[in-house]
Design an enzyme around this catalytic site. Structure first.
Site, PDB file in Angstrom:
ATOM      1  N   ALA A   1       2.387 -37.541  -0.433  1.00  0.00           N
ATOM      2  CA  ALA A   1       1.683 -36.185  -0.136  1.00  0.00           C
ATOM      3  C   ALA A   1       0.148 -36.341  -0.162  1.00  0.00           C
ATOM      4  CB  ALA A   1       1.969 -35.339  -1.581  1.00  0.00           C
TER       5      ALA A   1
ATOM      6  N   GLU B   1      -1.038 -33.925  -6.910  1.00  0.00           N
ATOM      7  CA  GLU B   1      -2.095 -33.327  -5.756  1.00  0.00           C
ATOM      8  C   GLU B   1      -2.961 -32.042  -6.453  1.00  0.00           C
ATOM      9  OE1 GLU B   1      -2.354 -35.318  -3.684  1.00  0.00           O
ATOM     10  OE2 GLU B   1      -0.304 -36.351  -3.984  1.00  0.00           O
TER      11      GLU B   1
ATOM     12  N   GLU C   1      -7.249 -42.001  -7.849  1.00  0.00           N
ATOM     13  CA  GLU C   1      -5.995 -42.152  -8.064  1.00  0.00           C
ATOM     14  C   GLU C   1      -5.216 -42.339  -9.193  1.00  0.00           C
ATOM     15  OE1 GLU C   1      -4.302 -40.662  -5.835  1.00  0.00           O
ATOM     16  OE2 GLU C   1      -5.583 -40.840  -4.007  1.00  0.00           O
TER      17      GLU C   1
HETATM   18  N1  BES Z   1      -4.238 -39.364  -1.811  1.00  0.00           N
HETATM   19  C1  BES Z   1      -3.047 -39.833  -1.868  1.00  0.00           C
HETATM   20  C2  BES Z   1      -2.269 -39.643  -0.578  1.00  0.00           C
HETATM   21  C3  BES Z   1      -2.645 -41.100   0.281  1.00  0.00           C
HETATM   22  C4  BES Z   1      -2.097 -42.084   0.020  1.00  0.00           C
HETATM   23  C5  BES Z   1      -3.518 -40.875   1.423  1.00  0.00           C
HETATM   24  C6  BES Z   1      -2.461 -43.230   0.787  1.00  0.00           C
HETATM   25  C7  BES Z   1      -3.685 -41.868   2.043  1.00  0.00           C
HETATM   26  C8  BES Z   1      -3.232 -43.173   1.914  1.00  0.00           C
HETATM   27  C9  BES Z   1      -2.301 -38.679  -2.619  1.00  0.00           C
HETATM   28  O1  BES Z   1      -2.740 -37.855  -3.646  1.00  0.00           O
HETATM   29  C10 BES Z   1      -1.417 -39.573  -3.208  1.00  0.00           C
HETATM   30  O2  BES Z   1      -1.613 -40.345  -4.398  1.00  0.00           O
HETATM   31  N2  BES Z   1       0.195 -39.195  -3.045  1.00  0.00           N
HETATM   32  C11 BES Z   1       1.184 -40.136  -3.754  1.00  0.00           C
HETATM   33  C12 BES Z   1       1.701 -39.303  -4.662  1.00  0.00           C
HETATM   34  C13 BES Z   1       1.694 -39.386  -6.212  1.00  0.00           C
HETATM   35  C14 BES Z   1       2.451 -38.648  -6.921  1.00  0.00           C
HETATM   36  C15 BES Z   1       1.528 -40.795  -6.489  1.00  0.00           C
HETATM   37  C16 BES Z   1       1.683 -40.463  -2.557  1.00  0.00           C
HETATM   38  O3  BES Z   1       1.630 -40.181  -1.340  1.00  0.00           O
HETATM   39  O4  BES Z   1       2.849 -41.369  -2.988  1.00  0.00           O
HETATM   40 ZN    ZN Z   2      -3.536 -39.067  -5.257  1.00  0.00          ZN
END
Ligand code: BES
Ligand code: ZN
Length: 971
Positions: free
Chosen positions: A350, A386, A408
């Site tokens: 996401a 998110e 993150e």
């Molecule tokens: N910002 C990230 C998405 C992302 C990941 C964008 C890598 C560009 C490169 C998002 O907030 C995120 O961390 N998503 C995770 C989910 C989370 C529950 C750990 C994902 O995509 O797995």
């Molecule tokens: Zn994230």
């Protein structure tokens, strides 16, 4: 990982099952590397045919021109953009390509006099305006803008470079206008297209993924997180389609352009924000909505998914989670709307675009019939993650990507708090210990790990930025922030957060700014700490790794040491703190008596709290809130073992999981004997809770990886089968002979563990059941298997079945309209023992008509988890590396998962040589986000080789003795 790409434990467990006997066949059928490589060389890389723009001459030799640097100069500061984009959802009749066209105007202020404009642009083809790629005008009346002398595209650093015939003047404001065309490719980055079938018709969605550096692929922009601006977005789209962006729709009207009658939708200007958080989407999706305290909440997805009610769970949980975070941050949600959309093709799990969060379908859509409790938990936590970013990351953004871990890591910590609010009965907060703390311990115990914090100058290129999205940033970040929040207390932590967010709202900050604000909260509250927040946290943030704390309960002496999985490996990177940490230690004694927190600041110290005698034991790192492992003197280990044996409930459940994980890892690091770790598993025949079992299974997974091709396998199976039978029977009773679903969330998880392990260890009753359930599905064409059990049942049935089972599952996969069901089948298809089916499946993974690009790498990893598929997958990956690297990059963590996944079984000299050869062979192509994973894999292989040599015999002897002889007949 993010966890988007982490393969579910249950699947992993089952996928490894099976068939040492097939080894001969594997060797016979194993793809010949050289043949594969030859085939690969004839393949056209998907990026080759991809670009619409053939940029004009670029400066190719390395020089020190400003456009050869990856970072923007500070001379120009954008304030607002007007961007209008028109994605074409049908291919061009001549070229067959999908494209988008755009116009953009950016207003910027000149902060330092310059005759050069550098603005990011990647893979865009600019229309000439007065013979240049842009038009520059001045906003200040009376000041004429200089003319553009030359314009060129610098592909390497991704700039549009404009040289002027005079200087831009300090403090003056200018407009830069461009017209451009880009390809709406299926590459999952920038402005891209996603496709799906509906009623036999192909539908196309235009959507975006900007983070970290792909906004520049959609329109020219100052594409750095600190270059915040206001965006006025307009989308041009066909009638009957819906256009979405970060802001609310302002107006939508009929519009004729290039002879076509289309719709033009303008959005309210955004708040001041970073480019990586933008989103533009045109689709034929449906939605459901609600309003909570004036905030509009909508869930968008394919129309049949919305009609089938699959958005309802997300809709119902978003409001409470949003409210929870408003309260947690003491800051109102800063936008009038929160849209969330499920996309058929999406690289990560996401993305937190402000006001328009994008998800892969499995991360947002819940179906009563098809979704498991694990799917449900993932949806709740990912929404929470998110939404947490809406403040932490979006409202206040880190100045540069080197601090990504804070963004993150923070979201990965508080996602558990948000999910707990949505599902208070799940005890989901405990699970951070398994999913983050234990998971990241495994990588952070290698000398090839790295500190949380990187230097700004070390993170320049897009590939270096992408590399940061790893387990360290996510899981170690989450773990140390949880520890911080715990020793400050949540109350003080959130007071600091509130002032941090208020002070830096709509701006940028660094991680030390957060420490400053937390320190202010500490001071105001009079909290007693051993040192300042800065000093304590520096030891966790600025050096890699973590300590093992050793407690001698005879003397009360407590000491610390850098924990290394391979004690012989050499740490070559110096640490400013000499690999010592400031460690908060919470502990308890027999009878559940908690001790006050003690701080270990030096190499060692003596504490009365840690001294015991008689039957009393000490248990340190309560609830594993500390980011460290614990070792004890032998007597205390014995007392803890005895407690597990006689009254395991006297030890809190999280710590039972900890004892298992710590012991196995201390053994791998040669700090305690492997047999001591194995002894702990003896109490499991009385254990019914999920967390200790899960912890044991993760550690047993390592044993499977190392031994499932050796003679240790049989005795190990016999022992584990013996241990799991009581659990299997417990769930058989609880569920009325598998006819009911256990009430508790954790029980539902552990039921899956019981079945997976029972079947994996060859318990006939279990294998019979899974075959029966699957065959009933084949014969009646009615699937009555509960969604919680589907992954493991499918996998076992396909593993023990043949071509018919595989084809049946494949046809169900192809026809699945619910992504969550398709995913379960996709992973189970990797469980077959037939090498030719696995090889064919591997070929499918790189054909987007068979397996979506978003799922390619995880499917290869599923295949590698299977003992039969492992070498096939490795051959496949190294033969196709260049093709995979170029076509499946997408700037996310899938490469590190891929490399870790296909090499995790490596434990021989030969494999080590192959791995090193792979590194050399592909040094030109590169490894992108998998660079570090490759070094980690090499280190892990070296440690595995040693471990097997040293442990094989005694492990086999132990399993033989512990498995009762009369049960040793199945293998
Ligand atoms: N910002 C990230 C998405 C992302 C990941 C964008 C890598 C560009 C490169 C998002 O907030 C995120 O961390 N998503 C995770 C989910 C989370 C529950 C750990 C994902 O995509 O797995
Ligand atoms: Zn994230």
């Amino acid at each position: 990982m993010g966890k988007g790409f982490f393969i579910s434990k249950a699947l992993g467990v089952v996928a490894i099952i099976l068939g040492a006997g097939a080894l001969a066949t594997i060797i016979a059928l194993s793809v010949v590397y050289s043949q594969e490589k030859a085939k690969n060389n004839n393949q056209v890389s998907p990026t080759d045919g991809g670009t619409t723009s053939k940029p004009p001459a670029t400066t190719s030799s390395p020089s020190n021109e400003p456009w050869d640097k990856y970072r923007l100069p500070k001379s120009l500061m954008p304030s607002q953009y007007n961007v209008s984009l028109w994605p074409r959802l049908r291919p061009n009749s001549e070229t067959g390509l999908y494209i988008f066209t755009g116009e953009s105007s950016v207003e910027f202020k000149c902060a330092e006099e310059t005759d050069l404009i550098l603005i990011h642009a990647n893979k865009l083809n600019f229309t000439k305006l007065e013979n240049q790629m842009a038009r520059l005008t001045s906003v200040n009346s009376g000041v004429k803008a200089p003319s553009i002398k030359s314009s060129l595209l610098q592909n390497v650093t991704q700039y549009l470079v404009l040289q002027l015939d005079g200087k831009l003047m300090k403090d003056h404001i200018y407009h830069l206008y461009t017209e451009f065309t880009g390809e709406l490719a299926d590459d999952l980055g920038g402005f891209y297209r996603s496709e799906y079938m509906e009623d036999g018709e192909k539908k196309v969605v235009a959507t975006t993924q900007m983070q970290p550096t792909d906004a520049r692929k959609a329109f020219p922009c100052f594409d750095e997180p600190a270059m915040k601006a206001i965006f006025h977005i307009t989308l041009i789209h066909d009638h009957g389609t819906v256009a979405l962006s970060n802001g609310e729709q302002k107006e939508s009207s009929n519009f004729t352009k290039d002879g076509q009658n289309v719709q033009k939708t303008a959005f309210e200007p955004t708040v001041k924000m970073s480019t990586y958080l933008l989103a533009f989407i045109v689709s034929e999706f449906g939605y459901i909505n609600d309003t909570i305290d004036g905030v509009s909440i909508r869930i968008f997805a394919r129309k049949p998914a919305i009609a089938g009610g699959q958005g309802l769970y997300a809709l119902n949980k978003t409001g409470p989670i949003l409210k929870f975070f408003e309260n947690y941050y003491s800051y109102k949600y800063p936008l009038p709307k929160s849209d969330q959309i499920a996309l058929p093709d999406f690289n990560a799990g996401a993305m937190e675009n402000w006001g328009l969060i994008t998800y892969r379908e499995t991360a947002l859509l819940y179906d009563e019939v098809y979704s498991s409790n694990s799917n449900k938990q993932r949806i709740a936590t990912i929404i929470a993650h998110e939404l947490a970013h809406m403040w932490f990351g979006n409202l206040v953004t880190l100045r540069w990507w080197n601090d990504l871990w804070l963004n993150e890591g923070f979201a990965s910590y508080v996602e558990y708090l948000g999910a707990n609010k949505a599902e208070p009965n799940w005890n989901v907060k405990d699970l951070i210990v398994l999913s983050d703390v234990h998971r990241v311990f495994a990588v952070d115990a290698l000398v090839s790990s790295h500190p949380l914090s990187s230097k700004e100058e070390d993170i320049q290129k897009p590939a270096q930025i992408s590399e940061l999205f790893d387990a360290i940033s996510y899981s170690k970040g989450a773990s140390v922030l949880r520890m911080l929040s715990d020793f400050l207390t949540e109350e003080v932590f959130t007071i600091g957060l509130k002032t941090y967010l208020t002070d830096f709202a709509f701006g940028n900050a660094g991680y030390t700014d957060l420490w400053d604000h937390l320190q202010m909260a500490v001071d105001a509250n009079g909290t007693e700490l051993n040192d300042t927040v800065h000093n304590i946290m520096n030891t966790w943030v600025l050096q890699m790794g973590f300590p093992v704390v050793t407690i001698n309960t005879k003397t009360g002496n407590v000491s610390q040491k850098h924990f290394l999985l391979d004690p012989e490996s050499k740490v070559t990177v110096e640490s400013p703190f000499k690999y010592e940490w400031i460690i908060p230690i919470k502990s308890m004694n027999i009878g559940g008596i908690q001790n006050p927190i003690v701080w270990l600041k030096d190499k060692s110290a003596t504490f009365d709290e840690m001294k015991t005698s008689g039957a009393d034991w000490v248990l340190a790192n309560l609830d594993v809130v500390g980011y460290y492992r614990v070792n004890y003197d032998q007597d205390n280990w014995d007392r803890l073992l005895n407690a597990l044996k006689t009254n395991h409930l006297s030890i809190p459940v999280i710590n039972r999981a900890q004892l298992v994980d710590d012991a196995f890892n201390l053994a791998r690091a040669k700090i305690i004997p492997t047999v001591l770790a194995l002894k702990i598993t003896k109490y499991l025949n009385k254990e019914r809770d999920y967390m200790p079992w899960e912890s044991a299974l993760t550690n047993m997974d390592f044993f499977y990886l190392m031994f499932d091709r050796s003679e240790v396998y049989g005795p190990m199976q016999n022992y584990l089968r013996k241990q799991v039978i009581p659990l299997f029977e417990y769930y058989e009773n609880m569920t009325d002979n598998w006819n009911k679903v256990p009430d508790g969330h954790m029980d539902q998880y552990n039921q899956v563990n019981a079945i997976s392990l029972a079947c994996r260890t060859g318990l006939e009753e279990c294998q019979h059941l899974t075959k029966l359930w699957f065959n009933q599905w084949i014969t009646t064409n009615k699937n009555q298997i509960h969604p919680n059990l589907r992954s493991t049942v499918y996998c076992n049935a396909i593993a023990t079945g043949g071509f018919e089972e595989w084809e049946f599952a494949w046809s169900k996969f192809v026809n699945a309209t619910i992504a969550i069901e398709a995913d379960k089948l996709r992973s189970a298809l990797a469980c077959t023992k037939q090498p030719w089916l696995l090889n064919r499946y591997l070929e499918y993974t790189l054909d987007p008509n068979m397996i979506r690009k978003q799922d390619a790498t995880s499917t290869i990893v599923y295949i590698a988890n299977n003992v039969v598929g492992h070498s096939l997958a490795w051959d496949f990956v190294r033969a196709r590396w260049e093709f995979i690297f170029k076509g499946y990059g997408g700037g996310s963590f899938s490469f590190s998962n891929l490399i870790n996944g296909v090499t995790k079984r490596f434990s021989t000299e030969f494999e080590l040589q192959q791995l090193k050869q792979f590194k050399t062979d592909n040094s030109e192509v590169g490894f992108g986000s998998g660079t570090l994973a490759l070094d980690q894999s090499i280190e892990r292989t070296i440690s595995n080789i040693k471990w097997i040599t040293e442990n094989k015999q005694n492990v086999m002897d132990w399993f033989k003795t512990e498995a009762k002889p009369n049960e040793a007949l199945l293998f």
